[in-house]
Write a protein that holds these residues in place. Structure first.
Motif, mmCIF file in Angstrom:
data_model
loop_
_atom_site.group_PDB
_atom_site.id
_atom_site.type_symbol
_atom_site.label_atom_id
_atom_site.label_comp_id
_atom_site.label_asym_id
_atom_site.label_seq_id
_atom_site.Cartn_x
_atom_site.Cartn_y
_atom_site.Cartn_z
ATOM 1 N N UNK B 160 2.924 -15.040 1.202
ATOM 2 C CA UNK B 160 2.578 -14.130 2.302
ATOM 3 C C UNK B 160 1.428 -14.698 3.130
ATOM 4 N N UNK B 161 0.488 -15.369 2.438
ATOM 5 C CA UNK B 161 -0.654 -15.979 3.136
ATOM 6 C C UNK B 161 -0.157 -17.054 4.090
ATOM 7 N N UNK B 162 0.750 -17.859 3.596
ATOM 8 C CA UNK B 162 1.299 -18.941 4.406
ATOM 9 C C UNK B 162 2.031 -18.371 5.625
ATOM 10 N N UNK B 163 2.768 -17.290 5.409
ATOM 11 C CA UNK B 163 3.512 -16.674 6.515
ATOM 12 C C UNK B 163 2.553 -16.143 7.577
ATOM 13 N N UNK B 164 1.465 -15.506 7.115
ATOM 14 C CA UNK B 164 0.495 -14.954 8.078
ATOM 15 C C UNK B 164 -0.229 -16.068 8.828
ATOM 16 N N UNK B 165 -0.586 -17.124 8.113
ATOM 17 C CA UNK B 165 -1.275 -18.241 8.772
ATOM 18 C C UNK B 165 -0.351 -18.873 9.820
ATOM 19 N N UNK B 166 0.928 -18.911 9.501
ATOM 20 C CA UNK B 166 1.909 -19.456 10.452
ATOM 21 C C UNK B 166 1.962 -18.579 11.706
ATOM 22 N N UNK B 167 1.902 -17.248 11.491
ATOM 23 C CA UNK B 167 1.875 -16.322 12.631
ATOM 24 C C UNK B 167 0.675 -16.611 13.532
ATOM 25 N N UNK B 168 -0.453 -16.879 12.901
ATOM 26 C CA UNK B 168 -1.679 -17.148 13.671
ATOM 27 C C UNK B 168 -1.557 -18.479 14.416
ATOM 28 N N UNK B 169 -0.933 -19.460 13.783
ATOM 29 C CA UNK B 169 -0.729 -20.755 14.455
ATOM 30 C C UNK B 169 0.175 -20.571 15.674
ATOM 31 N N UNK B 170 1.239 -19.795 15.497
ATOM 32 C CA UNK B 170 2.172 -19.530 16.619
ATOM 33 C C UNK B 170 1.423 -18.793 17.731
ATOM 34 N N UNK B 171 0.585 -17.837 17.322
ATOM 35 C CA UNK B 171 -0.216 -17.075 18.290
ATOM 36 C C UNK B 171 -1.042 -18.035 19.153
ATOM 37 N N UNK B 172 -1.642 -19.034 18.526
ATOM 38 C CA UNK B 172 -2.472 -19.992 19.256
ATOM 39 C C UNK B 172 -1.615 -20.907 20.140
ATOM 40 N N UNK B 173 -0.457 -21.280 19.642
ATOM 41 C CA UNK B 173 0.401 -22.201 20.405
ATOM 42 C C UNK B 173 0.964 -21.564 21.682
ATOM 43 N N UNK B 174 1.080 -20.242 21.673
ATOM 44 C CA UNK B 174 1.680 -19.550 22.826
ATOM 45 C C UNK B 174 0.825 -19.615 24.083
ATOM 46 N N UNK B 175 -0.479 -19.795 23.920
ATOM 47 C CA UNK B 175 -1.381 -19.761 25.072
ATOM 48 C C UNK B 175 -2.634 -20.580 24.767
ATOM 49 N N UNK B 176 -2.936 -21.535 25.650
ATOM 50 C CA UNK B 176 -4.104 -22.406 25.423
ATOM 51 C C UNK B 176 -5.422 -21.663 25.585
ATOM 52 N N UNK B 177 -5.360 -20.507 26.250
ATOM 53 C CA UNK B 177 -6.603 -19.783 26.521
ATOM 54 C C UNK B 177 -6.936 -18.755 25.448
ATOM 55 N N UNK B 178 -6.361 -18.934 24.292
ATOM 56 C CA UNK B 178 -6.657 -18.007 23.206
ATOM 57 C C UNK B 178 -7.649 -18.634 22.231
ATOM 58 N N UNK B 179 -8.262 -17.788 21.446
ATOM 59 C CA UNK B 179 -9.200 -18.292 20.433
ATOM 60 C C UNK B 179 -9.225 -17.358 19.243
ATOM 61 N N UNK B 180 -9.654 -17.886 18.106
ATOM 62 C CA UNK B 180 -9.738 -17.058 16.893
ATOM 63 C C UNK B 180 -11.065 -17.330 16.187
#
Lengths: 217, 283
Positions: B160-180
């Protein structure tokens, strides 16, 4: 604001059983008593207390911290609680009034206009009570809030009783004083009472905003 | 995206004095022990506690000017807080829809299904892992620009951790102007997700480094007392007395590999670096 109202209405689902019991009790009372004021105030005040319950639900497991990380300002939150309380109070009052007016008309053959007027007189009382409750519950959460509420209610009761006793000793007769005051129609009196209760609600809202703005989560 | 300058907050004996920055297009990690000041920093950024001093700038605005409307741009996970446990997933959908102008209901529902979250069960009856998943989904479902995530993977199993981290990676890839900005006590998560890492201890930032640099250049050197006496200490950040001799943390792994070939040089993981920075003695 709309999101907060939806949240509180959704939280009300948890109080479904309480609502059913309250409705049954009110219905039962309407068969056995002709004192409509009791039923109307009972329903209005109990409905208002649901606002306090939603405040407790929000506080559950530090939920407020999360709530204020959403696009929700502390002012919005305080205003929404008053709006919700007004909705609940109005709903309870309406249900109580319909029940007792119908009972009065169909069972006791009373004039509907008189019954509606009597129900309207109780609306400012219910609004006034709800104004009193919200800031206390926002300031003191959970058990502490309930204790403070009881102490404050007791304090108000004590002040009223003491005031009446002092007036009696000083020979002031409130009934006579009332008769000497300029004549005011029932409608005007009601409008004035409603006005005062709404002012109280606004003051309560302002105090609540202040309380919320000073809170840390 | 986020700049914190000398943020101060005092709680009795605890004193937070923190400066850090999250840049656009980057994932920044904040690590530290329990009670080091991570959550207090997050809460100050979100306006949940009033700072005693310092300056916070979020998405170009001073934190004092950052209002409820501006929070449309934030996605938040708090370690010990979430929606009231008396609500269900089905209940919170219209709430999120009303609060966020860009709430993506279809995406949210799709992810709820993907993670197997029951939509008609009270959140308080969820397992710790289910609650964690719901919190992250809530944070990423309205196209926020900046995510502030305090222990988002706490209580999750490896998959589940890996799946969530993947979601966060996808979130970042969708827009260069995002940050975490993310905190976690699971260093593995940070090593694979973060571009740079801040280390906080007793309310103070004690280290800031790019994750690549940290993993490539940092190392723990193990040596006996005789070796410790003679070794070049210019590149040693801190040392710790052990039963066998000394452990030393360096940020110049190659130097010691080349000049002291017989020395035990252990790859610097985030856990090792934290341990050495906190328990070791600064040179």
């Amino acid at each position: 604001m709309k999101g907060l109202l939806i949240k509180d209405l959704k939280l009300m689902k948890n109080m479904r059983n309480t609502l059913i019991i309250i409705a049954i009790v009110a219905l039962g009372m309407s068969f056995y008593t002709s004192d409509m004021s009791f039923i109307v105030v009972y329903l209005a005040v109990i409905s208002t207390s649901f606002t306090s319950s939603t405040i407790s639900y929000d506080e559950f497991e530090n939920g407020n911290a999360f709530l204020f990380s959403l696009p929700v300002s502390r002012r919005d939150y305080a205003v929404e609680k008053h709006l919700f309380s007004l909705l609940m109070c109005g709903g309870g009052w309406l249900a109580g009034s319909v029940l007792t007016v119908c009972g009065g008309v169909f069972r006791d053959g009373l004039d509907p206009a008189e019954s509606v007027m009597a129900a309207l007189v109780l609306l400012p009382v219910a609004i006034g009570l709800s104004s009193f409750m919200i800031p206390v519950h926002l300031k003191y959460s959970g058990e502490k809030g309930r204790i403070v509420m009881i102490i404050l209610m007791g304090g108000v009761f004590l002040i009223v009783i003491s005031g009446a006793k002092i007036a009696e000793k000083l020979g002031i007769d409130f009934r006579e004083l009332g008769e000497r005051m300029p004549v005011m129609s029932d409608g005007m009196g009601l409008a004035a009472a409603l006005g005062i209760s709404l002012v109280l609600l606004l003051v309560s809202c302002k105090i609540s905003i202040r309380i919320m703005e000073h809170k840390e989560f | 995206m986020l700049r914190i300058e000398n943020l101060q907050k005092n709680y009795g004996a605890f004193r937070l004095d923190c400066s850090m920055e999250v840049l656009s297009g980057r994932v920044t990690g904040l690590v530290g022990q329990n009670g080091a000041g991570k959550s207090t920093t997050f809460k100050a950024v979100l306006g949940l506690v009033r700072p005693d001093g310092g300056k916070i700038e979020i998405l170009g605005k001073d934190s004092g000017q950052f209002g409820a409307g501006d929070r449309q741009e934030l996605g938040v996970v708090l370690s010990n807080a979430g929606f009231s446990g008396y609500l269900t997933v089905r209940d919170i959908i219209p709430v999120l829809g009303s609060l966020y102008a860009r709430f993506d209901k279809a995406f949210f529902l799709e992810q709820v299904k993907r993670f197997g979250l029951p939509d008609n069960q009270k959140i308080k009856e969820f397992s710790t892992g289910m609650k964690a998943k719901l919190k992250v989904l809530t944070a990423i479902s309205h196209r926020a620009r900046l995510l502030i995530l305090d222990e988002p993977t706490a209580g999750l199993d490896v998959v589940a951790r890996d799946e969530l981290l993947e979601l966060l990676r996808v979130f970042m890839e969708q827009d260069d102007n995002r940050g975490i900005l993310v905190s976690s006590h699971i260093s593995g998560d940070l090593e694979t997700l973060c571009d740079d890492i801040y280390m906080i201890h007793q309310g103070k930032i004690i280290l800031h480094e790019d994750t690549d640099v940290l993993l490539d250049n940092y190392a723990v050197l193990k040596m006996d007392e005789r070796e410790y006496e003679t070794i070049e200490k210019r590149y040693i950040l801190c040392s710790r007395k052990e039963s066998f001799g000394y452990s030393c943390l360096t940020n110049q792994k190659r130097f010691y590999r080349e000049n002291y070939p017989k020395l035990a040089v252990l790859k610097g993981s985030i856990d090792e670096v934290i341990m050495m920075m906190i328990k070791g003695e600064r040179l």
